[in-house]
Each structure stands twice: as structure tokens, then as C-alpha cells.
Design a protein around this motif. Structure first.
Motif, short mmCIF file in Angstrom:
data_model
loop_
_atom_site.label_atom_id
_atom_site.label_comp_id
_atom_site.label_asym_id
_atom_site.label_seq_id
_atom_site.Cartn_x
_atom_site.Cartn_y
_atom_site.Cartn_z
N UNK A 1 -6.07 -35.84 12.47
CA UNK A 1 -5.42 -37.16 12.46
C UNK A 1 -4.41 -37.24 13.59
N UNK A 2 -3.94 -38.46 13.83
CA UNK A 2 -2.99 -38.67 14.93
C UNK A 2 -3.71 -39.14 16.17
N UNK A 3 -2.97 -39.88 17.01
CA UNK A 3 -3.58 -40.48 18.20
C UNK A 3 -2.81 -40.08 19.46
N UNK A 4 -3.55 -39.96 20.55
CA UNK A 4 -2.92 -39.77 21.85
C UNK A 4 -2.23 -38.43 21.98
N UNK A 5 -1.22 -38.39 22.85
CA UNK A 5 -0.55 -37.14 23.18
C UNK A 5 0.66 -36.86 22.28
N UNK A 6 0.88 -37.70 21.30
CA UNK A 6 1.91 -37.43 20.30
C UNK A 6 1.39 -36.33 19.37
N UNK A 7 2.06 -35.17 19.29
CA UNK A 7 1.54 -34.06 18.48
C UNK A 7 1.72 -34.25 16.98
N UNK A 8 2.16 -35.42 16.57
CA UNK A 8 2.26 -35.71 15.14
C UNK A 8 0.86 -35.93 14.57
N UNK A 9 0.49 -35.17 13.57
CA UNK A 9 -0.83 -35.30 12.97
C UNK A 9 -1.18 -34.03 12.19
N UNK A 10 -2.29 -34.08 11.49
CA UNK A 10 -2.69 -32.95 10.65
C UNK A 10 -4.15 -32.61 10.91
N UNK A 11 -4.50 -31.37 10.53
CA UNK A 11 -5.88 -30.90 10.58
C UNK A 11 -6.31 -30.61 9.15
N UNK A 12 -7.38 -31.26 8.71
CA UNK A 12 -7.83 -31.14 7.32
C UNK A 12 -9.27 -30.62 7.31
N UNK A 13 -9.59 -29.57 6.51
CA UNK A 13 -8.65 -28.77 5.73
C UNK A 13 -7.82 -27.86 6.63
N UNK A 14 -6.65 -27.47 6.15
CA UNK A 14 -5.74 -26.66 6.95
C UNK A 14 -6.12 -25.18 6.84
N UNK A 15 -5.65 -24.41 7.81
CA UNK A 15 -5.82 -22.95 7.75
C UNK A 15 -7.22 -22.50 8.11
N UNK A 16 -7.47 -21.24 7.88
CA UNK A 16 -8.77 -20.66 8.20
C UNK A 16 -8.69 -19.85 9.47
N UNK B 1 -3.84 -28.04 19.40
CA UNK B 1 -3.24 -26.73 19.13
C UNK B 1 -1.85 -26.90 18.55
N UNK B 2 -1.08 -27.86 19.07
CA UNK B 2 0.27 -28.11 18.55
C UNK B 2 0.20 -28.63 17.12
N UNK B 3 -0.78 -29.48 16.82
CA UNK B 3 -0.93 -29.99 15.45
C UNK B 3 -1.26 -28.87 14.48
N UNK B 4 -1.99 -27.85 14.95
CA UNK B 4 -2.34 -26.72 14.10
C UNK B 4 -1.29 -25.64 14.06
N UNK B 5 -0.15 -25.86 14.73
CA UNK B 5 0.94 -24.90 14.70
C UNK B 5 0.72 -23.69 15.59
N UNK B 6 -0.25 -23.79 16.51
CA UNK B 6 -0.53 -22.65 17.40
C UNK B 6 0.38 -22.71 18.61
N UNK B 7 0.97 -21.60 18.96
CA UNK B 7 1.82 -21.52 20.15
C UNK B 7 1.50 -20.26 20.94
#
Length: 899
Positions: free
Chosen positions: A367-382, A423-429
Motif C-alpha cells: 500500500x501507499x503511493x509514490x515516493x512517500x515511504x508511508x505504507x504497509x506490506x501485507x502479509x508482513x514478515x517472512x 524496502x523502507x516500507x518493509x523496515x529494511x535498512x
């Protein structure tokens, strides 16, 4: 010292090469008589003398004085000026100067509101590069881009603006941002291989075009087109040839003016014959009466009323983020029947976004649009998702940075920006990870690889690129308990599924290693990690706006440079294509198919097609013209220079203010300050409101002229004393036009304004039924004026007092009629007539103050022949005005029953 082959009798034809993109490099060099060492200075000078400088032509400018005089080019103004000339011949200089002043004021208002001259061509010229790196006599040097000639060898580096049209002879990972020219949101990968002769501009990968920007890599090439011979030069020519059209309002006013002129001249002739031969009026008195009639009948306040009403609309639309550059466009928006919209940056955000991630074990929606890193990945984890996101983050050269007002900006490639954001939405750094080596992206290999070292010292090669290339190099895939055999059929099906949705598909892979470097030879036996489905997402508010346009009877057509599959997918998501339709039911026209159609064939299908793909600027103009041939009022939106010609040709050109090029903004009538398609919906509603109010103002204003001309006509026909002088007629016309008429410009929108169909183009600004209504009101107000004048004379008042009462009757009668006109389609016998528009009361106060000045100020008495009135002189017009209000409401009720 290397130089080009010798030239003999060089002509312009020698420097013109047809379809260089489809020719081999050797053939291009031979035809243009050039070589790898570049041109000799003498050769270049001779070519420059033949081909001319690498500049776009300066447009012809209309002198300011001529633009000012054009505002007198109106049939009604012609009659007014003729009346002034007759007054000058008769020596009546007071009336002459009053009439001339009115005409000049109207012209000044129009000239000022018209604003600055059209600068579309200057905006395009501003896109050209100022200098170029060129090879002359075997050495590289920097020269002014204006001095480039066909046959020059130029070098292109990242960040360069391409200085001319160039046939590439060398391309190393060369990618060029051509979005301003073609509308494509992703930079085009370039090569030296020739392409088919029928390839569109966006598919000419062997060319670099003037005005575009090098995103990455390096290149060399031979200049094949300069100045007007470049693709951008051809667009400039299209802008100049497109021609602007008169808006529906200007057509209606012109038609109305011509009819009114014939009626006025005809009635004036009849009046002169009756006055001369039936009543034997003196010639001088008859001429004065005829001029008074003409001045009374001409709504000289109408041009000012229209201009000021539209100017008020400009202010209202600016508050809705729609900046109007050309005044008539305010009203033209309200009559739009079709909106032709560019896709990239207009219907979409022009910010690539990962929508879907497919791993061997699961499918993830983002979810989320454009370059704003606000959004989620469903399902999470894995664990398999973490591996895919690590590639997105680390095998990546883009950066996402926060900006003002919560906006995020991209530094780098749009596709890499999309991967960085997911990657930012998934918490990867990438903290603690070090890049050791890299294999840059190459358009031939279609992948990129990096060698990364983790915090614990382990190393891995991370790869991203085209799915088919990575699948060919993969041996295994990520499984639940480690590596599993590669399931090629599963991944091929997944790629086909994502592509069918209009998504751009990229793949991720990895390979553990202990090496110190990485090369293409190391990229074998990879572990395939998954796929990303990437799209330039639709604006959510644009989807809602398109639905509102459809409800208002307005068709929306998408015209894009993207491929047909992407265009159909976005069109379906935007609501342009019914989701129930299968792909076989969707009518899409590509640029190649459109090229094969004649204009007549295009006219036959243009209204049935809502999605056009792989289009060029010429195609866009043809589409607009085909729609206009059906009587459609077309609005064209866009942000790239490739949209400028069509914006110029359309009835209303709408440019994007944030991401739009200067050329596009200057070609447009409307500029959207927020680049939001939904603003177009609001602007159309505002345009409809403005037209409604303008029509109310005209219906309100005309009875003033009708009543005055009727008073003079009756006086002449029956041999009576004139109740009004010509200057008194002008006073009433102007005082009501600049006070009461403007009040209706502030009327709020009628209920359900966006639920009705667009008004039919053509016709008169007021319908036949309304014209009959205007005539009845004219008779009513004119009759009341004659009655007041007659009663005043019967009371023993002198002529000037009686005429002052007649003027007061006209002014107060119009004030009463103003409240009738607030609600033309419903009764004004309601308390709502006193609310919702404060300007009604301010206008009423202004009218009364001006009328008091007219009546009691000595210099006004001398100028207009007025006299102070007693209490009865005010009471009689007031009583008649209340009677006019009541009778008009009865007429309105009769009209509603008859509809």
C-alpha cells in the motif's frame, strides 16, 4: 589531423537525412560526409551558413497597439463609434466624448485582462541546451550549441541536455529522460542498433533528441538535425500551426452582436422614416433621437460586464488551484464535453511505485503511493520477503529524501526509487552493510549486480533486472527450508500475470560468495528470490474526478506515450474502461494504427475510443481535431512539451503547474497549481457556475437597453418629447452594468450543477424563450418609465425634472428586477433571495449612491441635464418598481408551467 571528407557544392539537401534512426551508422556517416574525427572548422562554417544556427525560430509578435485596437473589432462597438462620429459632425462634443470614453474603457479592460502575449514558442526555445561537447578536427572542444551543424560528432554525459537530434554511434549504459518529449515516465535505454522505419519517437532507441536529459551512462553520436529540423523544432512548428479556436462564449457573443446590430439598424431606419415623413420632425432633432435610440439599444456595458465577470471567475478558480492565463477559458471550461488527458503526471503521480511482490512462498500487496515511504506490506514478515527487500535496498543507487510540506523527493532513477521505497516500507535498512563492488546496469544485459558485505563479514552478490535474464542465470529459488529447484513455469506465469495488469516487472536474485570483486561471469547459478510489480500509480482523487465527469456527461480520454498494455491497465483502474469488459472488448488505438487511418476514418471512431497509446504530438492534434469536427468542446491536459501543440489547438489547454514544462504552461489557458486532475473537475463546475451567472447577467442587463430604446421609439413614433437624452441613456447603461450586473457574478452554484449534461455548443447566449422573457420585461420597465415621465409632466414638472424621474425609474426598476434574476428557474418570493450573495446589497447601495450623485450634485446636473427631485419624485418610481418585481414573478411562474 582527422577531418570530414571534402565537401562539394554543399546544399541544404545534403544536410538533411530522412529517418536516420533506421539507418546503419556507416550509412549515416557517408550520407552526411562526416567521420569519427569530426568536422574541420571550414566544413562546419560552411554547413552553418547553409543549415543556419541550431536555434528555434522566433515567433512573430503582434504589436501592443494592434492588440489594443483589436478590442474595438466588435459590431456593437462599431455602431457606438459611428454614433460618436455623427455627434462630432453635429458639434455635440459632450455626447461625443462620453460615447468615446465608454468605448475606450471597454477596450482597456479587455486589453489588461488579456494579460501577457502568448509565449509558448519562447518556452520551447528555453528547453534547448546552451553548449555542447563536440569533436572538431580530431579534438574534443566545447562550443555554443547554436553553432552545431549536421555531421558534427558530439559526446553525451550524465546530466547533459542533448543539444541537437543525434544518431548514436556509441552508447555505454546510456539512458535518457525523454518524458518531456514522449510522456514516458521511465528513462529510455539507448543503443546504436537501427530500428524499424515506422518506429514512433518513443521507440527510436538509436536516437538522442534535442532538449532531453541524459540520466545515466555515456554516448556519442552524429548530429542529424538542428534547429527547426529537430523533433522539438517540429513540435514548435505544430504549436504555431495548431491555431487557437474561439471559445463557445465568444462565438455566442459575436453571433448575438451581429443579430442585435441588424435589429438596431433596421428599427433606427424605420424610426427615422416615421419621424421624418409622418411627424415632420426637424432633421437635426431626428438625428439626435436616432442616435439616442441606437445608444439606448446597444448594450455597450456588455463587453465590460463579460470581462469583469470572467475576471471574478479567475479569482474564484485561483482559490481552487486553477490559474487562468486567458480570460475566456474560464467560461469555456463550463462547456467542455470531452477531456483528453495525458497519463504520466496528470492522471498518475509520475512516481513509480511497487504494487506487488511475489516470492517463491507468498504474494505480498504493497500500500501507499509514490515516493512517500508511508505504507504497509501485507502479509508482513517472512524470511523470503526480507531477502527480496534486501536486494531492493542494497542493489540500488537511488536515494529518497524528505522535503517541504511532507513531500518526498527522489535522487536517481524512478524504478530504483520505487524499490528503495518498498524496502523502507518493509523496515529494511542497509546499516552495517558495505558495498564492495558493482556491475552497473547495461541495456544489453538488462541487469545490475552489487557485491555486499554484511556486518558479520559474510558476502553476497545481489542482482536485480529483467526477469527473463535472471531466470536464465538462476539454478535454484528460495524455499521454505533453504534452496529449492527453480520452477521456471511458475515464474513465467507470474511475469505474464503482472504484465497483463500493466505493471513493469523486475526480478531479484542472490548468490553467496567469498570473492573480492564481481563480474558478469560470476552471475551464474543464482538463487532466484522473487518479482516486483511496479507501476506509475493513478492519483486516487483523479479516479473520483473521472467518475464525476462521467456523471456530468463529460467523456474522459487518455492519450499517452506508454505501451498499449500499460495504458489499458491504467485506464481500467481509472474507470475509463468498464471493468466488466475483457481485454478483447477494449478499443485501444496505438500511434501506429492511428497513423494508418485517414482523418475521415479517425473521425468515424474517435468518440468510441477512450485510450490512445504510443502517441506522438501529431497524433494528439489529430485526435483533438477529429473530436472538434463532431462539435465537441475539447479540454486537453498535459505536462510535457509534446503536449504543447495539442494544448494550443484544444478549446481549453490545461497544463500541470508543478511538473509541467514552461512550454506547456505557456501554451495552456489554464495551469493547475497542484497538478491534480481533480482540480479540473472543480474548475469545470466553476466554469458552469460562471456561465450560468453570465447568462443571468445578460438576461438582467438587456431589459435596460430594451426599455430605454422602447421609450425613445415610442416617443418618436407618436411624436412625443424624448423622455431621455443620449447621455442619460449612457448613464443608465453604465451605472447598472458596473453595479447591479456584477452582483450576479457572485451567485453561488445552482444545485446539481455537475449532474446535468454539458450545454449544447453553438446557439445564442440566451435561448428564444428567454429572449421573449427579456422583451416582456423590457415592455414592462419601458412602460413604467413612460408612465412616470408622463405623470411628472402632468404634475407640472419641467422637462429636466421629468427626465430625471424617468432615469430614476429605470435604475430602480432594474434594481427590483435584479432580485427576480437571482433565481431564474424558481420563485424569488422567498427569504433566500435576501441571503447567499452579499454583493447584491453592496451593488444596490452603490447604485443608490450613484443615483443620488446624478440627481443632486451640481456638476452632474450640468453634465447630464438632471435636476434634484422631491419626495414624490422618488416615491413614484419606487412604487412602480415594486409592481415590476411582482409582475415579473408572475411571468416566471408562467414560464415554469410552460416548460
Amino acid at each position: 589531423m582527422a577531418a570530414s571528407p571534402a565537401l562539394a557544392a554543399l546544399t541544404d539537401a545534403d544536410l538533411t537525412l530522412a529517418r536516420p534512426f533506421a539507418r546503419d551508422v556507416d550509412e549515416v556517416q557517408r550520407e552526411l560526409r562526416t567521420g569519427g574525427g569530426g568536422l574541420a572548422r571550414g566544413d562546419a562554417a560552411e554547413r552553418l551558413a547553409v543549415a543556419g544556427p541550431n536555434l528555434l525560430r522566433e515567433p512573430k509578435r503582434t504589436p501592443a497597439w494592434l492588440r489594443f485596437l483589436s478590442h474595438f473589432n466588435d459590431t456593437l462597438i462599431f455602431i457606438l463609434l459611428a454614433a460618436a462620429a455623427i455627434k462630432a459632425v453635429m458639434g455635440d462634443w459632450l455626447d461625443f466624448w462620453v460615447i468615446v470614453t465608454v468605448a475606450v474603457i471597454n477596450a482597456v479592460i479587455g486589453y489588461v485582462q488579456e494579460g501577457r502575449a502568448e509565449k509558448a514558442l519562447a518556452g520551447i526555445r528555453g528547453m534547448l541546451s546552451s553548449d555542447a561537447t563536440v569533436r572538431r578536427e580530431g579534438a574534443w572542444t566545447t562550443i555554443a550549441a547554436a553553432d552545431l551543424v549536421p555531421g558534427d560528432v558530439v559526446r553525451l554525459m550524465p546530466g547533459d541536455k542533448v543539444p541537437a537530434d543525434v544518431r548514436l554511434t556509441a552508447a555505454t549504459q546510456l539512458r535518457i529522460d525523454e518524458s518531456a518529449l514522449t510522456g514516458e515516465s521511465v528513462p529510455s535505454s539507448k543503443s546504436t542498433d537501427p530500428v524499424p522505419e515506422d518506429a514512433g519517437v518513443g521507440d527510436r532507441t538509436s536516437m538522442a533528441f534535442s532538449g532531453t536529459i541524459v540520466s545515466a551512462g555515456q554516448g556519442r553520436g552524429i548530429v542529424t538535425g538542428t534547429g527547426a529540423g529537430t523533433e522539438i523544432g517540429k513540435i514548435q512548428a505544430l504549436v504555431g500551426e495548431a491555431g487557437s479556436l474561439a471559445t463557445p462564449l465568444t462565438k455566442q457573443l459575436d453571433s448575438f452582436g451581429k443579430v442585435l446590430t441588424l435589429v438596431i439598424l433596421g428599427m433606427a431606419l424605420v424610426m427615422m422614416i416615421i419621424g421624418r415623413y409622418l411627424h415632420g420632425m426637424p432633421f437635426a432633432e431626428l438625428i439626435s433621437a436616432t442616435i439616442g435610440f441606437a445608444v439606448a439599444a446597444i448594450p455597450e456595458g456588455l463587453p465590460a460586464l463579460v470581462t469583469i465577470t470572467l475576471a471574478i471567475g479567475v479569482q474564484q478558480m485561483a482559490r481552487r488551484n486553477a490559474i487562468t492565463r486567458k480570460l475566456p477559458a474560464v467560461e469555456a471550461l463550463g462547456s467542455v464535453t470531452t477531456v483528453c488527458s495525458d497519463k504520466t503526471g496528470t492522471l498518475t503521480k509520475n512516481e513509480m511505485t511497487v504494487r506487488t511482490v511475489i516470492s517463491p512462498l507468498a504474494r505480498y500487496e504493497v500500500s501507499g503511493l509514490g515516493y512517500d515511504p508511508t505504507g504497509t506490506i501485507v502479509p508482513a514478515g517472512g524470511g523470503d520477503l526480507a531477502a527480496v527487500l534486501a536486494v531492493a535496498d542494497l542493489c540500488n543507487d537511488a536515494h529518497i529524501t524528505p522535503g517541504d510540506e511532507g513531500r518526498w523527493s527522489l535522487v536517481g532513477e524512478p524504478t530504483e526509487g520505487a524499490l528503495k521505497v518498498v524496502a523502507m516500507k518493509g523496515g529494511t535498512g542497509g546499516s552495517g552493510t558495505r558495498r564492495v563492488a558493482v556491475v552497473p546496469f547495461d541495456s544489453e544485459n538488462k541487469f545490475m549486480a552489487t557485491l555486499n558485505e554484511a556486518a558479520d563479514g559474510s558476502r553476497a552478490i545481489l542482482v536485480k533486472g529483467a526477469p527473463d535474464r535472471l531466470l536464465d542465470r538462476s539454478l535454484t529459488q528460495r524455499g521454505s527450508y533453504g534452496a529449492a529447484p527453480l520452477d521456471r513455469s511458475f515464474w513465467d506465469a507470474a511475469v505474464d500475470e503482472l504484465s497483463a495488469q500493466g505493471l513493469r516487472v523486475l526480478a531479484a536474485a542472490r548468490k553467496p560468495t567469498r570473492g573480492e570483486d564481481v563480474s558478469i561471469d560470476d552471475l551464474e547459478d543464482l538463487e532466484f528470490l522473487g518479482l516486483w510489480g511496479i507501476v506509475d500509480p493513478p492519483r486516487p482523487e483523479a479516479i473520483e474526478a473521472i467518475a464525476d465527469c462521467h456523471a456530468a456527461g463529460i467523456r474522459v480520454k487518455m492519450i499517452t506515450g506508454d505501451h498499449a498494455g500499460t495504458a489499458v491497465a491504467i485506464g481500467r483502474e481509472m474507470g475509463l474502461i468498464p471493468k466488466a469488459h475483457g481485454d478483447d472488448d477494449v478499443r485501444v488505438l496505438t500511434g501506429g494504427e492511428l497513423e494508418a487511418l485517414s482523418q475521415e476514418q479517425l473521425k468515424a471512431v474517435v468518440r468510441d475510443v477512450d485510450v490512445y497509446a504510443r502517441t506522438s504530438p501529431e497524433h494528439k492534434i489529430r485526435i483533438v481535431r477529429a473530436l472538434q469536427s463532431h462539435g465537441e468542446v475539447v479540454a486537453m491536459t498535459g505536462d510535457g512539451v509534446n503536449d504543447a501543440p495539442a494544448l494550443t489547438r484544444a478549446d481549453v489547454g490545461i497544463a500541470m503547474g508543478i511538473k509541467g514544462t514552461e512550454a506547456t504552461k505557456e501554451a495552456a489557458e489554464i495551469v493547475l497549481a497542484d497538478d491534480n486532475f481533480a482540480t479540473i473537475r472543480s474548475a469545470i463546475a466553476e466554469g458552469r457556475r460562471i456561465y450560468d451567472n453570465l447568462r443571468k447577467s445578460v438576461v438582467f442587463l438587456l431589459p435596460t437597453n430594451g426599455a430605454q430604446s422602447l421609450v425613445i421609439l415610442v416617443a418618436v413614433v407618436f411624436g412625443l418629447t424624448l423622455p431621455l437624452t443620449p447621455v442619460q441613456v449612457l448613464w443608465v447603461n453604465m451605472v447598472t452594468a458596473v453595479t447591479l450586473s456584477l452582483a450576479l457574478a457572485y451567485e453561488p452554484a445552482e444545485r446539481g450543477i455537475m449532474n446535468r449534461k454539458p450545454r449544447a455548443p453553438g446557439g445564442s447566449i440566451i435561448a428564444g424563450r428567454e429572449l421573449g422573457f427579456v422583451l416582456l420585461v423590457s415592455l414592462l420597465i419601458g412602460g413604467a418609465t413612460l408612465a412616470v415621465f408622463g405623470i411628472s409632466v402632468a404634475r407640472g414638472s419641467d422637462l429636466d425634472v421629468a427626465r430625471t424621474e424617468a432615469v430614476t425609474m429605470l435604475a430602480l426598476g432594474q434594481l427590483a428586477y435584479l432580485f427576480n434574476c437571482r433565481f431564474l428557474s424558481r420563485s424569488s418570493f422567498t427569504t433566500a433571495v435576501f441571503r447567499g450573495n452579499r454583493m447584491v446589497w453592496w451593488s444596490a447601495i452603490a447604485l443608490l449612491v450613484l443615483q443620488l450623485i446624478f440627481t443632486y450634485v451640481p456638476f452632474m446636473n450640468a453634465l447630464f441635464g438632471s435636476e434634484p427631485l422631491d419626495l414624490i419624485g422618488w416615491a413614484l418610481p419606487l412604487v412602480f418598481s415594486l409592481g415590476i418585481f411582482a409582475i415579473v414573478e408572475v411571468l416566471k411562474a408562467a414560464r415554469r408551467r410552460g416548460e
